[in-house]
Design an enzyme around this catalytic site. Structure first.
Site, PDB file in Angstrom:
ATOM      1  N   CYS A 150      31.933  34.449  27.348  1.00  0.00           N
ATOM      2  CA  CYS A 150      30.656  34.980  27.839  1.00  0.00           C
ATOM      3  C   CYS A 150      29.471  34.717  26.901  1.00  0.00           C
ATOM      4  CB  CYS A 150      30.794  36.474  28.100  1.00  0.00           C
ATOM      5  SG  CYS A 150      31.946  36.811  29.433  1.00  0.00           S
TER       6      CYS A 150
HETATM    7  N1  LIG Z   1      36.947  36.722  30.433  1.00  0.00           N
HETATM    8  C1  LIG Z   1      36.034  37.647  30.541  1.00  0.00           C
HETATM    9  O1  LIG Z   1      36.043  38.613  29.790  1.00  0.00           O
HETATM   10  C2  LIG Z   1      34.929  37.574  31.586  1.00  0.00           C
HETATM   11  C3  LIG Z   1      34.145  38.710  31.794  1.00  0.00           C
HETATM   12  C4  LIG Z   1      33.156  38.673  32.756  1.00  0.00           C
HETATM   13  C5  LIG Z   1      32.939  37.493  33.472  1.00  0.00           C
HETATM   14  N2  LIG Z   1      33.702  36.383  33.258  1.00  0.00           N
HETATM   15  C6  LIG Z   1      33.433  35.205  34.074  1.00  0.00           C
HETATM   16  O2  LIG Z   1      34.444  35.067  35.071  1.00  0.00           O
HETATM   17  C7  LIG Z   1      34.713  33.668  35.315  1.00  0.00           C
HETATM   18  C8  LIG Z   1      36.183  33.388  35.078  1.00  0.00           C
HETATM   19  O3  LIG Z   1      36.495  33.627  33.710  1.00  0.00           O
HETATM   20  P1  LIG Z   1      37.968  33.834  33.178  1.00  0.00           P
HETATM   21  O4  LIG Z   1      37.827  34.371  31.790  1.00  0.00           O
HETATM   22  O5  LIG Z   1      38.792  34.578  34.156  1.00  0.00           O
HETATM   23  O6  LIG Z   1      38.458  32.309  33.139  1.00  0.00           O
HETATM   24  P2  LIG Z   1      39.958  31.771  32.905  1.00  0.00           P
HETATM   25  O7  LIG Z   1      39.831  30.404  32.325  1.00  0.00           O
HETATM   26  O8  LIG Z   1      40.775  32.807  32.201  1.00  0.00           O
HETATM   27  O9  LIG Z   1      40.560  31.650  34.378  1.00  0.00           O
HETATM   28  C9  LIG Z   1      40.037  30.822  35.343  1.00  0.00           C
HETATM   29  C10 LIG Z   1      41.192  30.243  36.159  1.00  0.00           C
HETATM   30  O10 LIG Z   1      40.632  29.475  37.225  1.00  0.00           O
HETATM   31  C11 LIG Z   1      41.494  28.375  37.479  1.00  0.00           C
HETATM   32  N3  LIG Z   1      40.775  27.368  38.258  1.00  0.00           N
HETATM   33  C12 LIG Z   1      39.859  26.465  37.847  1.00  0.00           C
HETATM   34  N4  LIG Z   1      39.411  25.749  38.888  1.00  0.00           N
HETATM   35  C13 LIG Z   1      40.045  26.209  39.988  1.00  0.00           C
HETATM   36  C14 LIG Z   1      39.998  25.878  41.366  1.00  0.00           C
HETATM   37  N5  LIG Z   1      39.175  24.925  41.826  1.00  0.00           N
HETATM   38  N6  LIG Z   1      40.790  26.537  42.223  1.00  0.00           N
HETATM   39  C15 LIG Z   1      41.638  27.500  41.758  1.00  0.00           C
HETATM   40  N7  LIG Z   1      41.720  27.877  40.464  1.00  0.00           N
HETATM   41  C16 LIG Z   1      40.929  27.237  39.594  1.00  0.00           C
HETATM   42  C17 LIG Z   1      41.921  27.943  36.093  1.00  0.00           C
HETATM   43  O11 LIG Z   1      43.116  27.181  36.139  1.00  0.00           O
HETATM   44  C18 LIG Z   1      42.098  29.291  35.383  1.00  0.00           C
HETATM   45  O12 LIG Z   1      43.446  29.756  35.465  1.00  0.00           O
HETATM   46  C19 LIG Z   1      33.758  32.918  34.411  1.00  0.00           C
HETATM   47  O13 LIG Z   1      32.594  32.616  35.115  1.00  0.00           O
HETATM   48  C20 LIG Z   1      33.446  33.911  33.319  1.00  0.00           C
HETATM   49  O14 LIG Z   1      32.188  33.661  32.725  1.00  0.00           O
HETATM   50  C21 LIG Z   1      34.712  36.411  32.330  1.00  0.00           C
END
Ligand SMILES: NC(=O)c1ccc[n+]([C@@H]2O[C@H](COP(=O)([O-])OP(=O)(O)OC[C@H]3O[C@@H](n4cnc5c(N)ncnc54)[C@H](O)[C@@H]3O)[C@@H](O)[C@H]2O)c1
Length: 422
Positions: A264
């Site tokens: 983030c």
């Molecule tokens: N991690 C956090 O604490 C947090 C908090 C708030 C917001 N976010 C936001 O949430 C979003 C996701 O973050 P995250 O930490 O869960 O990411 P992450 O990398 O842990 O997980 C994302 C998943 O999406 C999958 N993926 C990618 N492309 C895909 C597709 N086309 N179809 C299906 N699956 C697909 C990946 O393989 C991965 O497993 C981001 O925008 C991030 O900024 C994250």
């Protein structure tokens, strides 16, 4: 928080998507956890969670209920009532990379039916849902957003490792591209969170998330810069922060550290500054200044170590440096964008022999030149200097103070004559 069971696809089974899928199953929805990463899907199907906030037992219970289907086959998304997109939104050459969101949109468009709802949760710049996702869904399905299907945005507020505030009890901001979409999105989220906070449009909801993260980013930069000045002036910045934090109004506590990390803070504010520059032609000076200061912190940590070693007529080159903590955040194994990697890289480039202890971070995220060790009395005593970068509760801090010859504590967790604070 009840509602009829719906078929829900959660696209992306990561830090955001997996806990969301679990919660949806627990309140009675039928959930497809779709992820393009086959290895992740295999682990999920075997009941092995890779997200700390989801215990294996919880995953096994979801699988056992028959209402959770992890899959890497896009055809399993067919027939959804609601789809939620939780895929990465990284930077590529300093600019937003919406490739994963676009790909998710194309996949969902193939299975979109009249009456269904699509919600984007990935963090992104204002305008993404309406200007980027909407045409992809419409072109791929032949349907019209608003008239035929609902479309909205709801920012994720997940705070990995936080046991007090989780998905169910953190107010959830919801939005839609029109009144009917907002109603559909609000009603759906109302089935699994205690409180929804409707906002006027998707741009406002997208901006809300960036405002929250930019606020944190800027305030961390403020105390980081203050910490550097205070140290040079011989003032204990931590004492001042503790004192200021006693003010019951108008002040919020932020603490210095070795830099910011995770998915983030190092990334999201740049989505906002990119959007401001593209739409208005100006720079977002607060974000740029905060980036500048926070990105400098790993260098500053190494600088403080150099000064300490210099007092002993020693150089960084050839010294044994033990890093405690590689994750960007305490009690998690998330090493994405973690400042520890920058600190290690700088030390290695100066010829230090670097080892690191972190009970959570897996090997693949760490520079192979960094030797992984346990935080034992022998390792602590054998190091010329120890740098505490992530204050995991699992470390034995009494042993650190008792055995290490000198410690730079970037988190203000320790005290002792051999401890220096950031
Ligand atoms: N991690 C956090 O604490 C947090 C908090 C708030 C917001 N976010 C936001 O949430 C979003 C996701 O973050 P995250 O930490 O869960 O990411 P992450 O990398 O842990 O997980 C994302 C998943 O999406 C999958 N993926 C990618 N492309 C895909 C597709 N086309 N179809 C299906 N699956 C697909 C990946 O393989 C991965 O497993 C981001 O925008 C991030 O900024 C994250």
């Amino acid at each position: 928080m009840t509602g009829a069971c719906q078929r829900v696809v959660v696209v992306g089974q990561g830090y955001v998507g997996l806990p969301l899928a679990m919660r949806l199953v627990e309140v009675g929805h039928d959930v497809v956890g779709y992820d393009v990463d086959e290895n992740r899907v295999k682990r999920l199907a075997a009941g092995e969670s890779y997200v700390e906030d989801v215990a294996d037992e919880r995953l096994l219970a979801a699988l056992g209920s028959g209402h959770f289907q992890p899959t890497s086959q896009s055809r399993d998304c067919a027939g959804f009532d609601v789809a939620i997109i939780t895929v990465p939104t990284p930077l590529k050459d300093g600019n937003p990379d919406l490739g994963y969101v676009e790909e998710s949109g194309r996949t969902l468009a193939r299975f979109l039916r009249p009456g269904a709802t699509v919600v984007l949760e990935s963090t992104t710049y204002p305008g993404t849902t309406d200007e980027l996702l909407r045409p992809i869904l419409e072109d791929g399905s032949g349907l019209t957003a608003g008239a035929d299907f609902h479309l909205g945005y709801s920012p994720e507020r997940i705070d990995p490792g936080n046991t007090e505030w989780g998905l169910h009890n953190t107010p959830k901001v919801v939005s839609g591209i029109d009144g009917r979409s907002l109603e559909a999105v609000s009603a759906f989220y109302g089935t699994f969170v205690e409180r929804t906070v409707p906002v006027a449009g998707t741009r406002e909801a997208e901006l809300t998330k960036l405002l929250e993260n930019t606020f944190r980013h800027v305030n961390i930069a403020l105390v980081n810069e203050l910490a550097m000045f205070a140290s040079d002036m011989g003032i204990d910045v931590w004492e001042a922060i503790d004192a200021a934090s006693t003010k019951p109004f108008g002040y919020m506590r932020f603490t210095p550290g070795p830099g910011v990390g995770g998915h983030c803070l190092p990334i999201d504010p740049s989505y906002l500054s990119w959007r401001v520059r593209r739409a208005l032609g100006h720079s977002f000076r607060f974000v740029e200044l905060a980036n500048d200061i926070n990105e400098h912190m790993p260098d500053y940590v190494v600088h403080r170590l150099m000064i300490a070693l210099n007092r002993q007529q020693r150089a960084v080159g050839g010294s044994q440096i033990l890093l405690l903590g590689l994750a960007y955040k305490r009690n998690t194994g998330d090493a994405r964008e973690a400042p520890a990697a920058d600190v290690a890289a700088r030390l290695l480039s100066l010829g230090a022999i670097v080892s690191a202890a972190d009970p959570y971070v897996v090997e693949e995220h760490v520079d192979p030149r960094v030797q992984r060790v346990e935080c034992t009395a022998a390792e602590l005593a054998g190091a010329d200097a120890v740098i505490l970068l992530t204050d995991h509760d699992a470390f034995d801090y009494e042993a650190v103070v008792a055995s290490a010859s000198w410690v730079l504590d970037t988190r203000h967790r320790l005290s002792g004559s051999n401890v220096e604070h950031l």
